[in-house]
Design a protein around this motif. Sequence first.
Motif, PDB file in Angstrom:
ATOM      1  N   ALA A 186       0.839  -1.199   0.000  1.00 54.95           N
ATOM      2  CA  ALA A 186       0.000   0.000   0.000  1.00 54.95           C
ATOM      3  C   ALA A 186       0.874   1.249   0.000  1.00 54.95           C
ATOM      4  CB  ALA A 186      -0.921   0.004   1.218  1.00 54.95           C
ATOM      5  N   ARG A 229       2.262   1.750  -3.452  1.00 53.73           N
ATOM      6  CA  ARG A 229       1.236   2.292  -4.354  1.00 53.73           C
ATOM      7  C   ARG A 229       1.009   3.766  -4.093  1.00 53.73           C
ATOM      8  NH1 ARG A 229      -1.452  -2.516  -3.273  1.00 53.73           N
ATOM      9  NH2 ARG A 229      -2.791  -1.489  -1.763  1.00 53.73           N
ATOM     10  N   GLN A 230       1.140   4.153  -2.836  1.00 56.40           N
ATOM     11  CA  GLN A 230       0.874   5.552  -2.519  1.00 56.40           C
ATOM     12  C   GLN A 230       1.953   6.477  -3.053  1.00 56.40           C
ATOM     13  OE1 GLN A 230       0.459   6.425   1.623  1.00 56.40           O
ATOM     14  NE2 GLN A 230       0.220   8.597   1.232  1.00 56.40           N
ATOM     15  N   GLU A 233       6.039   9.329   2.839  1.00 56.25           N
ATOM     16  CA  GLU A 233       4.660   9.808   2.682  1.00 56.25           C
ATOM     17  C   GLU A 233       3.673   8.768   3.191  1.00 56.25           C
ATOM     18  OE1 GLU A 233       6.937  10.167   0.244  1.00 56.25           O
ATOM     19  OE2 GLU A 233       6.616  12.031  -0.882  1.00 56.25           O
ATOM     20  N   GLY A 234       4.049   7.484   3.018  1.00 56.29           N
ATOM     21  CA  GLY A 234       3.176   6.412   3.471  1.00 56.29           C
ATOM     22  C   GLY A 234       3.005   6.414   4.974  1.00 56.29           C
ATOM     23  N   ILE A 252       0.908   9.082   7.157  1.00 56.40           N
ATOM     24  CA  ILE A 252      -0.552   8.983   7.250  1.00 56.40           C
ATOM     25  C   ILE A 252      -0.931   8.389   8.617  1.00 56.40           C
ATOM     26  CG2 ILE A 252      -2.658   8.046   6.163  1.00 56.40           C
ATOM     27  CD1 ILE A 252      -0.964   9.849   4.318  1.00 56.40           C
ATOM     28  N   ASP A 288      -3.103  12.970   4.263  1.00 60.34           N
ATOM     29  CA  ASP A 288      -2.407  12.910   2.978  1.00 60.34           C
ATOM     30  C   ASP A 288      -1.109  13.699   3.117  1.00 60.34           C
ATOM     31  OD1 ASP A 288      -2.179  12.263   0.159  1.00 60.34           O
ATOM     32  OD2 ASP A 288      -2.486  14.395  -0.213  1.00 60.34           O
ATOM     33  N   LYS A 342       2.564  14.937   0.799  1.00 60.43           N
ATOM     34  CA  LYS A 342       3.431  14.921  -0.385  1.00 60.43           C
ATOM     35  C   LYS A 342       4.656  15.762  -0.077  1.00 60.43           C
ATOM     36  CE  LYS A 342       3.769  16.095  -5.271  1.00 60.43           C
ATOM     37  NZ  LYS A 342       3.065  16.480  -6.501  1.00 60.43           N
TER      38      LYS A 342
END
Lengths: 262, 431
Positions: free
Chosen positions: A105, A108-109, B45-46, B49, B369, B371
């Motif tokens: 996951a 994919r992100q 970035e993962g 979250i 989210d 980035k």
Amino acid sequence: MRVQRPTLAVWKFASCDGCQLTLLDCEDALLALADTIRIAHFPEASSARVEGPWDLSLVEGSITTPEDAERIREIRRASRHLVTIGACATSGGIQALRNFADVEAFTRQVYARPDWIQTLATSDPIAAHVPVDFELRGCPIDKGQLLEVINAFLYGRRPQIPASSVCEECKRAGHVCVMVAHGTPCLGPVTQAGCGALCPGCHRGCYGCFGPKETPNAPALSAQLAQLGMDQGQLLRVYRTFNANANPFREESLRHESDPDH
Amino acid sequence: MSQTRTIEVNALARVEGEGALYVRTEGEQVAEVKLKIYEPPRFFEGFLIGRDFREAPDITARICGICPVAYQMGASQAMEQVCGVTLDPALEDLRRLIYCGEWIESHGLHVFMLHLPDFLGYPDGITMARDHPELVRNALRIKKIGNALMRLVGGREVHPVNLKVGGFYRAPTQAEVAALREDLAWGLEASAEALDFLAGLEFPDFEMDYEFVSLVHPDEYPILHGRLGSSSGIDAPVEDYDRIFTETHVIHSNALHSHLSDSGRPACLGPMARFALNRDRLTPRAAALAEKAGLGAVCRNPFKSILVRMVEIAFAFEEALRLVDAYQAPSRPAVDMTPRAGTGYGATEAPRGICYHRYTLDEAGIIRDAKIVAPTSVNQPSIEADLHGFVQAHLDLPDDQLRHRCEQAIRNYDPCISCATHFLDLTVERG
């Protein structure tokens, strides 16, 4: 006598380069160090490379790809002593947060073509793959401790690195306890010393970047942190940072995972 | 007849992180250039979250041990924007002060320990010290002062502990700050001397027609604030970053590539871009030093980026001196933060160029989210364009010399691969 200087190699796996940089940050000692040992392999600092075997290998970073799992075995075979430097190499680092999640996951992100990315499901400490002679803690490591470890291996003795808690060095530094005096949550009681109690010195609670001390009582600390107002989600996250995969921190975070509020 | 020639470097040295180079020529044409980034991805970035917004500066710092402040600041700015908080001017000044420390420490490492050995023919700064002891000793002292500034304001050189969303945990006292003055004054003079020496180096005759992009601020040489500006006339708020740049995933790099969305061209970020777009706002001494070093209004020779970096070191010392002289301990170390839902943006000038952050928070302040774009990630296509241009103009060079120049062309950017994968080896194939 130059030809007889022991050789030093510095290796990088998945990491931020901060621990290698700590070696270059030994500005006052760097040139003297280079007179005592031969820096044989240190790609971040030098394009010269001397083939192994090496007397001392310093390894930064964690194992996250099949190629790296093979590379560390080759390095181990060619190194007389192998010392891991920093939280990534010693516990898996911040990237070991993947060990609690679905790495596909994550891929994919971040990436449009996950199929082009080769990665393992976990981020492992070096010791999960090869025998390690000493593990130096910290995210990042401390300069003084790094020089102590290099010296110890040069002279064939054990490094003098205490496994006691941040609390002990905090008291010695004369800081007021941020948890007792101000009710600030602090991981000092369960975290290994070595940083010099930097966070309490900044009126901040320790956030555990040197990883768990020897025999920590994390459940007791969690009860205290809960009294200070931390909820289950916060209790889970406070142990789940740069040393999330180090066992006492790992177990303690998992204990707070089952809570339905989270 | 068409002959294939390849030049490869499988593990680039004196760059931060792991990369490789591959160049292939067919006859008299460069057919393919790849800056390969095989540094394993770490998925920041993962795992941002689900974290609390206050955790972002400590977590994102770990993207890079060399420029952690850039990540801590960009993340903090974005969170402060979501929460609708403006920092006290005294706290903004303190942020600018620690950022000067990061520029000095990071540029100092690159100019003297990573880049200069190429020009003088040494494998590293330590070997260089045998023939140039005073130069290297001064270089190490310059770097050390940058680190001292990081330690004073941030509590630690690598991954500072004292920075947070809203400001600082503890503001340094006036006496602690004043104690640095003498070293900063020495640093400014030492930078002037070093720049004299660097200006005398031999540079390859090579220029590129760059599209420079940097922050542009009306009143100051940009570090923490400004609008996105470019040599072709972009003038937009940071919030437009995702519209101006398009990120793509290429097979030879674990770091996403970026191009300018409207022209499809690569952008060049970093010292040369900041200098080209903000030269008039350099501090007086730094401006005079740039003039003396022969830098005109703009520098398009990437090998001369070493001069621009040195000018920026002098600037950072001069600016730090100004901030230290004006320093009065702020009335509070941080502004209180109350989370709210929304999207926030942050962009600052990391030593290697614009470092962009965007986060979306829910009403509890949990990150939904994220980035983050590191400057090296954006610079990858520009590095490849330089390599293409340089090899095409120097096909007469034998392989070993060409390979060395290619490595140098990459080091011109001070690429930070660890940042970019959150992101080098060299191969030249001739045909």
